[in-house]
Design an enzyme around this catalytic site. Structure first.
Site, PDB file in Angstrom:
ATOM      1  CG  ASP A   1      42.679  23.237  12.966  1.00 31.23           C
ATOM      2  OD1 ASP A   1      41.837  22.120  12.725  1.00 31.23           O
ATOM      3  OD2 ASP A   1      42.108  23.774  14.018  1.00 31.23           O
TER       4      ASP A   1
ATOM      5  CE  LYS B   1      33.787  24.977  20.696  1.00 33.73           C
ATOM      6  NZ  LYS B   1      33.469  22.850  20.411  1.00 33.73           N
TER       7      LYS B   1
ATOM      8  CG  ASP C   1      41.239  17.166  15.873  1.00 32.95           C
ATOM      9  OD1 ASP C   1      41.889  16.529  14.588  1.00 32.95           O
ATOM     10  OD2 ASP C   1      39.937  17.002  15.987  1.00 32.95           O
TER      11      ASP C   1
END
EC number: 2.7.7.6
Length: 976
Positions: free
Chosen positions: A909, A752, A677
């Site tokens: 991704d 985040k 990732d």
């Protein structure tokens, strides 16, 4: 041929191999011998029908693996003397003519020999040809006969009931379908009969006449139930306009697929286009033509002549696309007939001596909604199902026709906008969602320009998957026992509290609040149950297949997605745990290492942020738990359930346990996809675009002892700024109060979401709402006003920290916004071409309204106008452009991995391959990232803007740093 040539030579008594010939006459002799000796017929005997000739000295017989030249003919020819004076003069020409023929024949034999030496293609797509063609036939049947199969099943059960005079013991939802089928079918048939009397007076008649009533009944029932299960408005309710459109689309699609059965010749009524009136052709003639076409197709199918079948479809597929207006008229009429004829009856024990409570299964209703960020409200029609239907909705997936299932053989390669993927189901290379400009641009783009995109989509579509039966079996056990484990929703509803006496207003107020909350929770559970049922039903359908494939297409930005909507690797942990690569590969030393790292990554909880060796140590310290999870997933300690991705973790635990218990762990076969990732991938792309050293360090574009965590670093910066602010005097600096209150709240989780969405152009208000949500979850402040103001302050500081760390990204985003603003101000959509040649047109235009009168109500269809949404064009450009780049990187990696012999799957991704191939994939994905950003991407973008809009003056490109892109090649944790 050889017999004829040499026979002619003997009849003419040509003395062409005489010892007494002059040096000139030796040329033909040598030429003939050269020809004969050069014919390598080795191995031809089996491939060609060549019989040895035994005359005039005879042709030596061919032997397997050997070739003898025609020695006997030379001897015979030498013995012949010419008796005709004219033959002497003409012999040389005759010989040359014969030799020329011999040379031609020799070349023909050589060619056949070469072809015979090539083994026949007995392996297709990694399987035997016979097996491939058998699966191909099944695939075509899946695409073309599902609705017919469902209708036939209903007819057969009804016929059986009449014969046996007994009601079959059917599951609840299947019994509902069966109960509705006959009355709905008969009502549709009545409509079709009426059309023949009122020719030309009913606008939707020519469309409905193109499909049998029973098939339309099945499509209407199944599509309605599917929409009620998965709709955005909530379970059990669907907007009428959406339902009518999708049912109309499904009917049109089935007409298109089966058109060759009802359009055999132009004289048939159903061969009329939408603008012509149907002729009154007898059913007998139509039936004969239909049967004739069906037999023709069946013969072609048996011979695997799929191209001829498709050509036959195209030949008879003379009708024009219906258009949305026709679709909603057909869909609305079918929904009306469903509502008028589909009834439901509660179980007998629910009523005493009174008459049975028979009521409609579906009803039309109206709802009023207030549009977001406006005071405007809009009223729309919707279809709701009865609570008794709703009760069985989450169990109905196994009885529904699910279109676009994974394919049994590799998808067709993409060759055009609507040419590729499925054989008969409509497939489009791009999901345009009605954006006309994007669709037009795609169709006009040369095929050669789109080849890299097509190749990447073909590569993704050719990855073969299978069901992990051990994980599916466990999921079925958990689901059968009520769910609630591994993130699966509870199959039981939350009890609704009993209504109290109304005298106590406080209690009544609390009851209303609690009831509302419980109903909302139950609706959410119901929606999740339906979603899980659909995923599991697809898994059950595919579990006994040796393997299957997911055809892919792209969204308008160039990101790739599987066409199948339910069970795919882009889905939840449940989907990913159930799926695995069909091909298994030995782990090897490297693969065993990566499998251990993979388990740590799936367990997460901070373990996935450690260095690789520490992740391996974590896994090895939990081997006992891993063995226990593998052997007794539910009866044991259930360690796997503590993982962030429990079902994927369990699948990996089973694989590692099998490997470590085998005599040679490194030789153990693994089907598990190992993920690599990106680290906040959007910011990685910004850092590369801006050659930003500081940003590159934060998102692992350079190597480090352990992976850098951008969220932790931003949180640390935010905390540092707040500590400084907290020391200020609240009298002169009001934010000092909020800074002090927030000091204990700043952590990775708080910032985040804001950091993640910064790539998408998160606004201040968006960041504020995200942080406010985190604070409310923690119950930090009781006062809502205090929570709001603290969130405002924290959002401002978080965005400031982001700008400091990613200065180049901020400058590039600003440049993107400025360019888009200028373009949109001229009423133009922002357009660009991705590095792989895909044209992108932002679809944001002001919606128009088109009113369509249907049998149920006047429906409002949304129509694209020429006016662009300027603000949306501006704010969406930056994230869309970055997504087009990450899509390009994934596609480049997919193609390179395929050429290197790797299995590859991608989720934007996150790149996946076998454990043993992770090192190779890691090298490739880094090389492709560097290759992508060594191109002058921003310069090319500016140049394309200037060419497209020559009258507009664009701002200069932002300054960029001097980060060395080649460092990415050495970055251990770039993708990890």
């Amino acid at each position: 041929m050889w017999r004829n040539i040499l026979g002619r030579a003997s009849l003419r008594k040509v003395k062409f191999l005489s010892d007494s010939s002059s040096s000139g006459t030796h040329y033909p002799v040598n030429r003939v011998r050269g020809i004969l000796s050069s014919v390598n017929l080795s191995g031809v005997r089996n491939g060609l029908s060549i019989n040895p000739v035994n005359e005039m000295g005879g042709l030596s017989s061919f032997r397997h693996g050997q070739c003898y030249v025609f020695e006997g003919y030379a001897t015979a020819a030498q013995a012949i003397d010419s008796t005709d004076p004219e033959d002497e003069s003409s012999g040389s020409d005759e010989v040359n003519e014969l030799i020329t023929e011999m040379e031609k024949e020799t070349e023909r034999i050589r060619k056949k020999a070469r072809l015979a030496a090539i083994p026949p293609k007995r392996v297709i797509a990694g399987m035997g040809a016979q097996k491939f063609y058998m699966l191909k036939q099944r695939q075509v049947k899946m695409e073309t006969e599902e609705w017919e199969r469902a209708a036939r099943e209903c007819r057969e059960i009804l016929a059986d009931m009449c014969e046996q005079k007994l009601a079959p013991n059917l599951p609840y939802m299947k019994s509902l379908f069966l109960g509705w089928f006959e009355p709905v079918r008969n009502a549709i048939q009545d409509d079709l009969d009426t059309f023949k009397i009122k020719k030309g007076k009913i606008p939707y008649a020519p469309f409905m006449e193109q499909l049998p009533a029973d098939k339309m009944a099945v499509i209407t029932m199944h599509k309605m139930m599917g929409l009620l299960m998965t709709n955005a408005e909530g379970v059990g309710i669907v907007k009428l306009v959406n339902a009518a459109t999708q049912i109309g689309e499904a009917v049109e699609q089935e007409v298109r697929i089966n058109s060759f059965l009802q359009k055999k010749n132009k004289k048939n009524a159903t061969d009329k286009t939408i603008n012509t009136e149907a002729e009154n052709v007898s059913e007998e003639i139509v039936a004969k033509e239909t049967e004739k076409a069906r037999k023709q197709v069946t013969v072609l199918m048996e011979k695997n002549k799929l191209r001829q079948v498709k050509a036959l479809v195209r030949k008879h597929d003379s009708f024009k696309p219906w258009g949305q207006e026709a679709q909603v008229k057909v869909g609305a009429r079918l929904i009306q007939l469903l509502m008028e004829n589909a009834y439901i009856q509660p179980p007998a024990e629910q009523f005493d001596d009174g008459p049975p409570d028979i009521r409609p299964a579906f009803k039309q209703n109206f709802r009023t909604v207030t549009l977001e960020n406006t005071k405007t409200s809009r009223r729309y029609g919707c279809i709701e199902c009865d609570p008794l239907v709703l009760k069985g909705l989450d169990k109905s997936a196994r009885h529904m026709v699910i279109p676009y299932l994974p394919m049994l053989i590799p998808p067709q390669n993409w060759t055009g906008y609507d040419q590729g993927a499925h054989f008969f189901l409509p497939s489009y290379v791009m999901r345009t969602h009605g954006a006309k400009q994007q669709r037009t641009v795609m169709k006009r783009t040369p095929k050669e320009q789109l080849e890299p995109v097509y190749e990447a989509l073909d590569t993704l579509g050719n990855t073969k998957w299978k069901i992990n039966k051990k994980v599916l079996s466990l999921v079925d056990r958990i689901w059968a026992n009520g769910g609630r484990i591994g993130g699966l929703v509870d199959r039981e509803d939350v009890p609704i509290p009993e209504e109290p006496e109304r005298e106590d207003q406080e209690k009544f107020k609390n009851w209303r609040w609690e009831s509302k909350k419980a109903i909302k929770q139950n609706n959410e559970r119901h929606s999740q149950r339906c979603d899980i049922e659909l995923k599991l039903e697809v898994a059950r359908k595919m579990k006994d297949e040796e393997g299957f494939y997911y055809p892919h297409n792209v969204d308008f930005r160039g990101r790739a997605y599987p066409i199948h909507p339910y069970l795919n690797h882009l889905g939840s942990d449940l989907c990913r745990g159930i799926l695995e690569f069909c091909e298994g590969k030995p782990l090897g030393k490297s693969g065993l290492r990566w499998l251990k790292i993979h388990i740590a990554n799936l367990y997460a909880g901070g373990v996935d942020k450690l260095a690789y060796e520490d992740r391996i140590a974590f896994t090895e310290s939990h081997l006992e738990d891993i063995f226990d999870s593998s052997d007794r997933p539910l009866e044991g300690k259930r360690w796997w359930l503590n993982a962030e991705d429990p079902f994927q973790c369990l699948a990996a635990c089973i694989n590692l346990s099998e490997a470590l218990r085998s005599p040679f762990p490194e030789a153990a076969i693994s089907h598990i996809p190992i993920h690599q990732d990106g680290s906040c991938n959007g910011l990685q792309h910004y850092a590369a675009l801006g050659r930003d050293k500081l940003g590159a360090d934060a998102v692992n574009l350079v190597t480090g002892e352990k992976p850098a965590d951008v969220y932790t670093e931003i949180a640390a910066r935010v905390l540092k700024i707040m500590q400084q602010d907290a020391e200020e005097d609240p009298e002169t600096f009001p934010n000092a109060t909020y800074a002090k209150l927030m000091l204990d709240q700043v952590d990775r989780k708080l910032v985040k979401q804001t950091v993640m969405t910064s790539v998408y152009g998160v606004t201040y208000s968006g960041a504020r709402d995200q942080i406010k949500k985190r604070l409310k979850e923690r119950g930090t402040f009781e006062d809502d006003s205090l929570t709001f103001h603290a969130s405002c302050y924290a959002a401002k500081i978080t965005l400031k920290a982001l700008e400091e760390m990613f200065e180049a990204a901020r400058a590039i985003k600003s440049w993107f916004g400025d360019c888009a603003k200028i373009i949109a101000s001229e009423n133009n959509a922002v357009c660009w071409t991705t590095p792989l040649g895909l044209p992108v047109v932002q679809p944001y235009r002001k919606p128009g309204r088109h009113l369509v009168k249907t049998t149920l109500q006047v429906l409002t269809l949304s129509r694209e106008t020429d006016k662009v949404m300027a603000r949306r064009q501006m704010t969406a450009f930056a994230p869309n452009f970055i997504h087009s780049l990450d899509g390009s990187h994934m596609m480049m990696t997919a193609v390179a991995c395929n050429r290197a012999g790797l299995s590859f799957a991608g989720v934007h991704d996150s790149f996946w391959t076998h454990a043993c191939d992770v090192d190779v994939m890691n090298t490739i994905l880094r090389e492709k990232f560097v290759e992508l950003y060594e191109k002058p991407i921003l310069e090319n973008l500016l140049e394309s803007f200037q060419k497209s809009f020559p009258d507009i003056s664009f701002p200069p490109l932002p300054e960029r740093g001097d980060f060395d892109l080649r460092k990415v090649l050495e970055s251990t944790y770039f993708f990890n």
